[in-house]
Every structure is written in C-alpha cells, then in structure tokens.
Write a protein that holds these residues in place. Structure first.
Motif, PDB file in Angstrom:
ATOM      1  N   ALA A  14      35.531  32.328  35.518  1.00  0.00           N
ATOM      2  CA  ALA A  14      35.447  33.785  35.393  1.00  0.00           C
ATOM      3  C   ALA A  14      35.453  34.206  33.923  1.00  0.00           C
ATOM      4  CB  ALA A  14      36.606  34.439  36.138  1.00  0.00           C
ATOM      5  N   ALA A  15      36.276  33.564  33.109  1.00  0.00           N
ATOM      6  CA  ALA A  15      36.336  33.892  31.686  1.00  0.00           C
ATOM      7  C   ALA A  15      35.008  33.569  30.994  1.00  0.00           C
ATOM      8  CB  ALA A  15      37.475  33.122  31.027  1.00  0.00           C
ATOM      9  N   ASP A  37      37.521  30.173  40.077  1.00  0.00           N
ATOM     10  CA  ASP A  37      38.681  29.880  39.238  1.00  0.00           C
ATOM     11  C   ASP A  37      38.618  30.660  37.919  1.00  0.00           C
ATOM     12  OD1 ASP A  37      37.716  28.051  36.902  1.00  0.00           O
ATOM     13  OD2 ASP A  37      36.826  27.131  38.677  1.00  0.00           O
ATOM     14  N   THR A  38      39.779  30.827  37.288  1.00  0.00           N
ATOM     15  CA  THR A  38      39.929  31.704  36.125  1.00  0.00           C
ATOM     16  C   THR A  38      39.070  31.255  34.946  1.00  0.00           C
ATOM     17  OG1 THR A  38      42.194  32.174  36.828  1.00  0.00           O
ATOM     18  CG2 THR A  38      41.616  32.752  34.563  1.00  0.00           C
TER      19      THR A  38
END
Length: 250
Positions: A122-123, A118-119
């Motif tokens: 990842a961030a 999920d984003t």
C-alpha cells in the motif's frame, strides 16, 4: 449464469480492458441496460484510461484492477482492488475480502477469501500513484512512436486509438500470422516479447463443460498477437532497436 427451465440465462457481462485499451463499453452498456444484466469490469490492463470522461475502473456496476508489477499501476508484489458506487455491494465485498467476516473477525457470514493488501505494498502504491498521471503520458508517447513506425507496414496492426488508453502493453498483430517466428527473431536479438494470450478462454480445459459459442476472432488473434516491451521509461534508443528488428523481420 442461472439455469431456468433447462436453459441458461445470463446474469452478468464481464468485459475485459486489454493492452491498455478499454473494452467497447459504448456498445456494451446499452445491451446490459436493455437485458437487465450487471456489468462487472476487469480494468487491470486499462487502469487509468479515460473514455468519454470516465476512468477505467469507474465504469459498470463494479470493476477490479490488479496491482501486479507489470500493470499500469503496479506494486512490488501481488495486490489488487475492486471499485463500486453501490454501498451494499461494497459492504459485501469488504466481508468477502476478510474470510466472509460479519460483525467481527470471529463471525463468518459467507464464504470469503483473504485478500487484504499488506501495508508495504500500500505504501509503494501511494508513492507510485503520485506520478501515475505523468507515467500514463509517457506510456502514450512510447505507444505513439510504435504506431508512427509501424503505420506504413501492411503487416503490422497496432492497438486502436478510438477508445481510452493507458497503454499497458505494446501489443501488435502480425497479419501475416508469423507472430511466433517474429518472437523468435526478437529473442535472438535480446529483445523480450510475450504472447497475450496463446489460448482463448473458450478453449481452456477448465471451461470445457460449459456451453460456448464459436469464437473465431479470438482464435485468430491468439495466433497473430505479440506484445513488445512497453513501460514509461523505455528510452528512444532501445525503442528504435525494437522497431528496427520488427520491421526487418516482417
């Protein structure tokens, strides 16, 4: 494994990096090449380690890592990645990652899983990746202090230094086989520790129907290994307290 004429024929070797140290790829790679075996590497605990100019994760036909928070490069939840230089295999892995997707998300050409990162995770990983080289050096400094402190003991064996290391866990072996008692004494002093792993793979019930050769080394190590606190920001005062407690106990 594949079964041919009543016999099992190996198809791949799955070496595991452990405690921040790479598997013995120098010995394994010639065997895999000679026998025509694929090498699929678990680099989760060795991610970032450098061996003969190659990073863990970049060795073998394919490799995987985990981004679980306790790993060398961790996110704030679950996550992971696979690595390969084989373009065809990479395409297959992308398909498996999203339910066995084919030309679009409504076509499933194989049995797959839902392994999308999920984003938010990842961030977080992108930010942590920017300081990852520095954190490896900090882990190495902590490991060196453990090694220096325990070197004189005839009961404590630290992880070897002959292979690339990123130092995932401060693993030691109590050669007096008192690891469980040592763990209790550490707990009494408020010092966390863990046993990785108490049951060898060959003894796990889920594999009881599969053929297995004797594993005396694994059986022994599971009774003696214990992991001490290890992370890049472990201050010297805390580490000194851990060292003092371990030496006092053994």
């Amino acid at each position: 494994m594949v079964k041919r004429e009543g016999k099992l024929k190996p198809r791949a070797v799955m070496p595991v990096d452990l405690f921040g140290q790479t598997a013995d790829y120098r010995a394994l790679e010639p065997i895999c090449k000679r026998e025509g075996l694929k090498m699929l590497c678990d680099a989760a605990q060795g991610f970032g380690a450098l061996l003969d100019g190659r990073r863990a994760g970049g060795i073998g036909d394919a490799a995987s890592t985990s981004f679980f928070p306790a790993k060398p490069l961790g996110c704030y939840g679950d996550g992971g990645a696979t690595f390969t230089n084989d373009d065809a295999l990479a395409e297959t892995l992308r398909s498996i990652r999203v339910h066995g997707q084919g030309s679009d998300k409504y076509e499933n050409v194989r049995i797959g899983v839902n392994s999308r990162l999920d984003t938010i995770q990842a961030a977080i990983l992108l930010e942590k990746l920017s300081v990852f080289p520095e954190e490896i050096e900090m882990r190495e400094a902590v490991a060196q202090r453990y090694n220096d402190a325990f070197r004189a003991s005839n009961r404590i064996v630290c992880t070897a230094r002959d292979r690339g290391r990123s130092i995932d866990l401060g693993a030691i072996h109590d050669t007096g086989s008192r690891a469980r008692q040592l763990q209790s004494e550490l707990k009494a002093k408020g010092i966390p520790s863990a046993v990785y792993y108490p049951i060898p793979l060959s003894a796990q019930k889920g594999y009881k129907h599969f053929p297995s050769a004797p594993t005396p080394v694994s059986d022994k190590i599971c009774k003696t290994v214990i992991a001490l606190p290890m992370h890049p920001y472990l201050d010297t005062a805390t580490q000194d307290r851990i060292i003092e407690t371990v030496l006092g106990a053994v």
